[in-house]
Design an enzyme around this catalytic site. Structure first.
Site, PDB file in Angstrom:
ATOM      1  N   CYS A  10       0.875  -1.168   0.000  1.00 47.82           N
ATOM      2  CA  CYS A  10       0.000   0.000   0.000  1.00 47.82           C
ATOM      3  C   CYS A  10       0.906   1.210   0.000  1.00 47.82           C
ATOM      4  CB  CYS A  10      -0.905   0.003   1.226  1.00 47.82           C
ATOM      5  SG  CYS A  10      -1.953   1.479   1.331  1.00 47.82           S
TER       6      CYS A  10
ATOM      7  N   GLU B 252      -3.836   1.428  -6.121  1.00 43.19           N
ATOM      8  CA  GLU B 252      -2.847   0.444  -6.552  1.00 43.19           C
ATOM      9  C   GLU B 252      -2.697   0.597  -8.070  1.00 43.19           C
ATOM     10  OE1 GLU B 252      -0.677  -1.122  -5.215  1.00 43.19           O
ATOM     11  OE2 GLU B 252      -1.254  -1.536  -3.151  1.00 43.19           O
TER      12      GLU B 252
END
Length: 225
Positions: free
Chosen positions: A2, A104
């Site tokens: 992340c 992402e």
């Protein structure tokens, strides 16, 4: 992993959702939170929840150089209880890192496509986090990391890791430092895919210098699991 996320709710909604007293000094809505920046987090002091800012990129107390934080923005959930960089924080300094979505990058050949991922109603949630204090000659440095795990069925199409999102009913368990370690480790798992959605966003998000709601504009139809 992340490496970028958002927190765009009103401050009153955040304090009500996570049960702490406002105000939050210096709070601003953020559409592109990046490593080395300040992130809003919650700890429990034994009596109540407390909110404050931590620098994203954990620096262990024993580190010889605080620059190690650039390499420790994430902690793998599978090994977080054993790794020297994280094991003490996992036992004694767990926190909630507040968000309402994350980014992402999906690979398509040599191209990386930015994707926004959130819960279906775009509600606030918390990542599983750890924090540490690094003592310096000046002010102490308070830092954090986000724990990751294997992806659920939705995120798997985008990336091979995802941040641990803590179900609301288990947030206080995560913060409770008297809790048995086995119960805490049970929280480290993929969030249910059926409660999430994802869509492509503008490439502007690729630079952490860019901010604003334009980063969340849809470049393609939304995908639900």
């Amino acid at each position: 992993m992340c490496g970028r996320f958002t927190l765009t709710a009103e401050v009153e909604a955040i304090s009500e959702r996570f049960n702490f007293d406002p105000p939050i000094r210096g709070y601003e809505k953020r559409y592109n939170i990046a490593p080395s920046q300040q992130v809003l987090a919650i700890i429990h002091d034994g009596k109540k929840n407390r909110a404050g800012y931590l620098k994203w990129g954990l620096v262990p107390p024993w580190a010889s150089d605080p620059a190690i934080g650039h390499k420790l923005i994430n902690a793998r959930g599978e090994t977080v209880a054993e790794k020297p960089s994280f094991k003490q924080a996992f036992k004694k300094r767990r926190c909630l890192i507040l968000a309402n979505g994350f980014y992402e990058w999906k690979r398509d050949g040599k191209i990386k496509i930015p994707m926004y991922i959130s819960l279906k109603d775009n509600r606030l949630f918390a990542f599983a986090g750890l924090w540490e204090t690094y003592k310096t000659e000046g002010n102490p440095l308070h830092t954090c990391t986000i724990i990751t795990t294997s992806p659920n069925e939705l995120v798997r199409d985008v990336h091979d890791r995802m941040p641990v999102i803590i179900p609301r009913e288990k947030e206080q368990t995560w913060l409770d430092l008297t809790m048995e370690e086995s119960r805490v480790q049970e929280i480290i798992k993929p969030y249910p895919a059926e409660e999430m959605f994802t869509y492509q966003v503008p490439s502007l998000v690729n630079s952490p210098k860019n901010e604003g709601s334009i980063l969340l504009e849809r470049d393609e139809p939304t995908t639900f699991f």
